[in-house]
Write an enzyme that holds these catalytic residues in place. Structure first.
Site: not given
Length: 395
Positions: A126, A162, A240
Site C-alpha cells: 500500500h 500487503d 508502514s
C-alpha cells in the site's frame, strides 16, 4: 486648464471655545499633580522589578554522565546496527517546468528495509500502490540512512498480504541486509522495536512489547492477513513497511497497520509476521509473483473455532467460487433452509493424510504443493469423516 483651489481662512468654521465647568477649574491642577505622581510611582516600581544583568556570567558547570545502564547500551547498539538497513520509501510526482527545470512533489511516504546485497527493498504494497496501480507518472524513490537517494524499480508485489519488493542500483557496500528472525515462537510481553519514517521523520525508533499474536488485519484487497503481531510500540503514518525487531535486531514483522481514532498512534499497531514475509518475498524475487496454492476458503478465526468446542482442525466459514474447495464440494457455515438453524462449516483435519490441527498447519501443508496439483482433503461434517479431492489454484 483647471487651477488648484486653495482654502481661505473663512472656508472653515472658526473654532468656538467650550466652556469649562467651574468645578473643573478647581480640580484640574489637582488631577494633573496626581497623574504625575502616579507615573513617577509606576516608573520607580518597574525600575526596581527590572532584572539586573550580570556582564561576567559564565556557562554552568556540567555534571558528567556516569554511564548508560545495560538496557540503554543494548538499545543504542541495536539502533546503530539496524540503522543502515532501514530506508524511506517515497512516491514522487516529477514534473518539468517551462524553463526545462524539474519540480518534485511528494505524494506519499513510507518505510522499508534492505533484503539482500542485490538491492532488493521490501515494503508494504500500500506504500507504493498509487505508483504501481493508479498513476504511472509517479516515481518511487528510496532514501538510505546515509541520505543517498535512489530511484527504485518495481519487482513484484503480493497485495493479498500487503507486501512489495523494489530494487535499487546502490553499491554493495551501501547495502546492509536486515537480519531475518522467526515469528512462530514469539511470546506476548517480549520487547520489540520499530524503526521507520513516521510523518516523514526518518529513522525514528520506538519501543514497546508484543501485545498479542495471531491477530487478523485486512490487506489492500480486503483479504484477511492472519497471524499478525499486535504491539504497543508507537506506529504512525509513514511507519508502514518498516521493520519490527527483537532484542537481537532480527526482523520479526513488517509494520503495516494501526487501530486509531485520531489518525495517529494510540498503542495498537500491527505487523505482518516474518515467517509469512520470508516466504512471500522469496517467491516474489524468484518468480516475480506470489502464486500461493490455496483451497479457496475463508477460515473461521481460530479462537472462535476453539470457543465452539472444536479442539483441532480448521473450520470453513465460506467457500470461494471456482476454487478447489468448491470443486471438492466443501461447505462453509450455513443456515438450515427449513429451520433457520446455523450449521457448522466443514472442519479440515488433514491434507494428503498430513494432519491439520490449526490454520498455520494448513498454510504450511499447502506451501508444499504447487498450483494445479490435486490433493485429498479430510474433513469432519456434522461428526462424520469424509475424504474428498480438489485441484489447488493460485491465489
Amino acid at each position: 486648464m483647471a487651477r488648484d483651489r486653495s482654502f481661505a481662512d473663512d472656508d472653515f468654521p472658526e473654532p468656538r471655545p467650550h466652556p469649562i465647568a467651574p468645578w473643573a477649574a478647581v480640580l484640574g491642577p489637582s488631577l494633573l499633580v496626581l497623574a504625575v505622581l502616579a507615573g513617577l510611582f509606576f516608573f520607580v516600581r518597574t525600575s526596581r522589578e527590572r532584572p539586573s544583568l550580570i556582564p561576567d556570567a559564565q556557562l554552568r558547570e556540567t555534571t558528567p554522565r556516569i554511564s548508560f545502564n545495560d538496557i540503554e547500551k543494548a538499545r543504542i547498539a541495536l539502533f546503530k546496527t539496524i540503522k543502515p538497513s532501514v530506508v524511506n520509501v517515497d512516491t514522487l510526482l516529477v514534473q518539468r517546468t517551462f524553463n526545462f527545470g524539474v519540480i518534485e512533489q511528494q505524494q506519499g511516504t513510507g518505510s522499508g528495509f534492505v533484503w539482500n546485497k542485490q538491492g532488493h527493498i521490501v515494503t508494504n504494497f500500500h506504500v507504493i500502490q498509487d505508483a504501481i496501480v493508479k498513476d504511472r507518472r509517479l516515481t518511487v524513490r528510496v532514501v538510505m540512512a546515509d541520505r543517498s537517494k535512489w530511484n527504485a524499480r518495481f519487482v513484484a508485489a503480493s497485495p493479498d498480504v500487503d507486501l512489495a519488493v523494489l530494487q535499487i542500483d546502490a553499491p554493495e557496500d551501501q547495502l546492509v541486509p536486515i537480519k531475518v528472525g522467526t515469528s512462530h515462537d514469539l511470546e506476548v510481553g517480549q520487547d520489540v522495536f520499530a524503526v521507520g519514517n513516521p510523518f516523514g521523520q526518518n529513522l525514528t525508533l520506538t519501543t514497546g512489547v508484543i501485545s498479542s499474536t495471531d491477530r487478523e488485519i485486512q490487506s489492500p484487497t480486503d483479504r484477511p492477513i492472519t497471524g499478525a503481531i499486535q504491539t504497543d510500540a508507537a506506529l504512525n503514518p509513514g511507519n508502514s513497511g518498516g521493520p519490527l525487531l527483537d532484542w537481537d535486531g532480527r526482523l520479526i514483522g513488517v509494520n503495516t497497520a494501526i487501530t486509531t481514532t485520531t489518525g495517529g498512534s494510540v498503542g495498537i499497531g500491527y505487523a505482518i509476521p516474518v515467517d509469512t514475509v520470508n516466504e512471500v518475498v522469496t517467491r516474489l524475487i524468484r518468480e516475480g509473483r506470489d502464486p500461493r496454492p490455496t483451497l479457496g476458503i475463508v477460515a473461521l478465526r481460530e479462537q472462535l473455532t476453539r470457543d465452539l468446542g472444536i479442539a483441532e482442525g480448521v473450520m470453513i466459514q465460506e467457500v470461494r467460487p471456482n476454487s478447489a474447495a468448491e470443486e471438492a464440494g466443501l461447505q462453509g457455515i450455513r443456515k438450515n433452509p427449513f429451520t433457520g438453524a446455523i450449521i457448522k462449516g466443514d472442519i479440515i483435519t488433514a491434507i494428503n493424510n498430513e494432519a491439520v490441527t490449526s490454520l498455520r498447519d494448513l498454510q504450511k501443508v499447502l506451501e508444499k504443493f504447487k498450483v494445479g496439483q490435486k490433493v485429498t482433503i479430510t474433513i469432519l461434517r456434522e461428526g462424520q469423516e469424509l475424504t474428498v479431492t480438489g485441484t489447488l489454484k493460485g491465489l
